[in-house]
Design an enzyme around this catalytic site. Sequence first.
Site, PDB file in Angstrom:
ATOM      1  N   LEU A 175     -91.785 -32.053  72.471  1.00  0.00           N
ATOM      2  CA  LEU A 175     -91.095 -33.041  73.317  1.00  0.00           C
ATOM      3  C   LEU A 175     -91.013 -32.499  74.728  1.00  0.00           C
ATOM      4  O   LEU A 175     -90.565 -31.365  74.912  1.00  0.00           O
ATOM      5  CB  LEU A 175     -89.663 -33.255  72.809  1.00  0.00           C
ATOM      6  CG  LEU A 175     -89.475 -33.825  71.402  1.00  0.00           C
ATOM      7  CD1 LEU A 175     -88.022 -33.665  70.968  1.00  0.00           C
ATOM      8  CD2 LEU A 175     -89.887 -35.301  71.363  1.00  0.00           C
ATOM      9  N   HIS A 176     -91.472 -33.246  75.705  1.00  0.00           N
ATOM     10  CA  HIS A 176     -91.288 -32.778  77.078  1.00  0.00           C
ATOM     11  C   HIS A 176     -91.142 -33.910  78.088  1.00  0.00           C
ATOM     12  O   HIS A 176     -90.878 -33.663  79.257  1.00  0.00           O
ATOM     13  CB  HIS A 176     -92.469 -31.894  77.507  1.00  0.00           C
ATOM     14  CG  HIS A 176     -93.722 -32.667  77.769  1.00  0.00           C
ATOM     15  ND1 HIS A 176     -94.533 -33.116  76.766  1.00  0.00           N
ATOM     16  CD2 HIS A 176     -94.285 -33.095  78.925  1.00  0.00           C
ATOM     17  CE1 HIS A 176     -95.554 -33.772  77.282  1.00  0.00           C
ATOM     18  NE2 HIS A 176     -95.428 -33.786  78.595  1.00  0.00           N
ATOM     19  N   ARG A 177     -91.314 -35.174  77.653  1.00  0.00           N
ATOM     20  CA  ARG A 177     -91.266 -36.275  78.627  1.00  0.00           C
ATOM     21  C   ARG A 177     -89.858 -36.439  79.175  1.00  0.00           C
ATOM     22  O   ARG A 177     -88.875 -36.352  78.425  1.00  0.00           O
ATOM     23  CB  ARG A 177     -91.637 -37.602  77.972  1.00  0.00           C
ATOM     24  CG  ARG A 177     -92.988 -37.616  77.408  1.00  0.00           C
ATOM     25  CD  ARG A 177     -93.903 -38.609  78.100  1.00  0.00           C
ATOM     26  NE  ARG A 177     -95.227 -38.246  77.724  1.00  0.00           N
ATOM     27  CZ  ARG A 177     -96.171 -37.832  78.561  1.00  0.00           C
ATOM     28  NH1 ARG A 177     -95.925 -37.791  79.853  1.00  0.00           N
ATOM     29  NH2 ARG A 177     -97.342 -37.494  78.133  1.00  0.00           N
ATOM     30  N   ARG A 235     -89.861 -27.125  80.509  1.00  0.00           N
ATOM     31  CA  ARG A 235     -88.922 -28.147  80.989  1.00  0.00           C
ATOM     32  C   ARG A 235     -87.874 -28.450  79.908  1.00  0.00           C
ATOM     33  O   ARG A 235     -86.672 -28.547  80.202  1.00  0.00           O
ATOM     34  CB  ARG A 235     -89.752 -29.392  81.298  1.00  0.00           C
ATOM     35  CG  ARG A 235     -88.975 -30.624  81.519  1.00  0.00           C
ATOM     36  CD  ARG A 235     -89.884 -31.848  81.481  1.00  0.00           C
ATOM     37  NE  ARG A 235     -89.215 -32.894  82.193  1.00  0.00           N
ATOM     38  CZ  ARG A 235     -89.487 -33.228  83.443  1.00  0.00           C
ATOM     39  NH1 ARG A 235     -90.470 -32.679  84.092  1.00  0.00           N
ATOM     40  NH2 ARG A 235     -88.782 -34.146  84.048  1.00  0.00           N
ATOM     41  N   ASP A 276     -94.070 -36.536  71.932  1.00  0.00           N
ATOM     42  CA  ASP A 276     -94.131 -37.539  72.994  1.00  0.00           C
ATOM     43  C   ASP A 276     -95.326 -37.259  73.915  1.00  0.00           C
ATOM     44  O   ASP A 276     -95.446 -37.829  74.984  1.00  0.00           O
ATOM     45  CB  ASP A 276     -92.817 -37.619  73.789  1.00  0.00           C
ATOM     46  CG  ASP A 276     -92.422 -36.299  74.439  1.00  0.00           C
ATOM     47  OD1 ASP A 276     -93.233 -35.347  74.446  1.00  0.00           O
ATOM     48  OD2 ASP A 276     -91.288 -36.222  74.958  1.00  0.00           O
TER      49      ASP A 276
END
Length: 366
Positions: free
Chosen positions: A200-202, A235, A274
Amino acid sequence: MRICHVVGARPNFMKAAPLIRALSAFDGTRQLLVHTGQHYDANMSDVFFQQLQMPSPDVNLQVGSGTHAQQTAQIMSRFEKVIEEHAPEMVIVYGDVNSTVATALVCAKLGVKVAHVEAGLRSFDRTMPEEINRLVTDQLADILFAPSQDGVDNLMREGVARERIHLVGNIMIDTLVQMLPEAKRRIPQWLPDRYVLVTLHRPSNVDDPEWLIALLSSLQAVAQDIPVLFPVHPRTRERLKAAKLDTGDLHLLDPMPYLEFLGMQTAATVVVTDSGGIQEETTYLGIPCLTMRENTERPITISVGSNVLIGRDLEALRGQLTEVLAGRFKTSSIPNLWDGSTSQRIADLITRYLNSTRRSATAGAK
Ligand code: UD1
């Protein structure tokens, strides 16, 4: 041919590697590799160059992190000097990251030809930074290489001339096909037999603390039934730290190198992600993929492939996971032209394009 490739962020590297190789087979080709430095951690960048056997960048613009405007502006002003110094005939840009749009814009202003690899993908969601990057880059590019027919259709709807658009297939799959045997050899011994692999990084998932907490609690619940392995993007790591979340039942890992991550996908029971590229890789591998987004710019991974959109519906996530773990999931296949030869098709088209551009310039001068 004097060709410049621009890469900046992790998902660019596996797209550029096979095209650099394919173009080097043409006599008299001079290639310049520019890294913008958008991704700079060793495990987000250097290790990919090593594993993908890419030449080291000739130029690193070292822009690093910043707001979108800062990052884009820095790339533009530094890249302009590179173009002035090296005067390439064509610049090849990849995907949809800030480095892609920034350098395409510089070229358009300086009258340098731009090729866009992975053109025409659309999520139709302008809150995604990547969607803005895709729309602008495709308007600026001179020659556009689409991975699937939906890309061609989107470009034509936006008024891009048909003769500029080429359906070539998915270049990331070239790298996957080439690397798969080695990736399988590297599947770590310590992996459990069955596991959920999460990335997940969005911004839409990790920049909203309330949602991030809800999603992570759901994954913690899943981890009671099956191990959850989660390589964490820098992030996301920052956001998890800021939210002081309990992630005790999840196996948090550092970002993985290409080969190890590909190996982990191949052996996964199901992937929750994502990422755009992972939706495509799981489709090729036939591994169930649950995408934590409301939309995807890669609809073929749903219509043909093994992807299902979950959006923000945690009930749906739980329901789909139950189905997969019970051995029930939709059947899927590999999209047309995702065959490992996309880079060859692009290299041929670029060579023909530049030869004909040169011929018409000479004819014009006479
Ligand atoms: C970028 C791309 C995204 C792609 C993703 C893959 C854009 C708009 N987004 O998102 O499309 O899916 O790369 O990873 O171009 N950071 C580090 N080290 C690094 C790189 C980033 O610590 O090597 C941290 C920094 O805190 C930075 C943050 O990650 O502020 C975000 O990096 P950035 O390049 O802005 O965007 P990504 O989220 O990586």
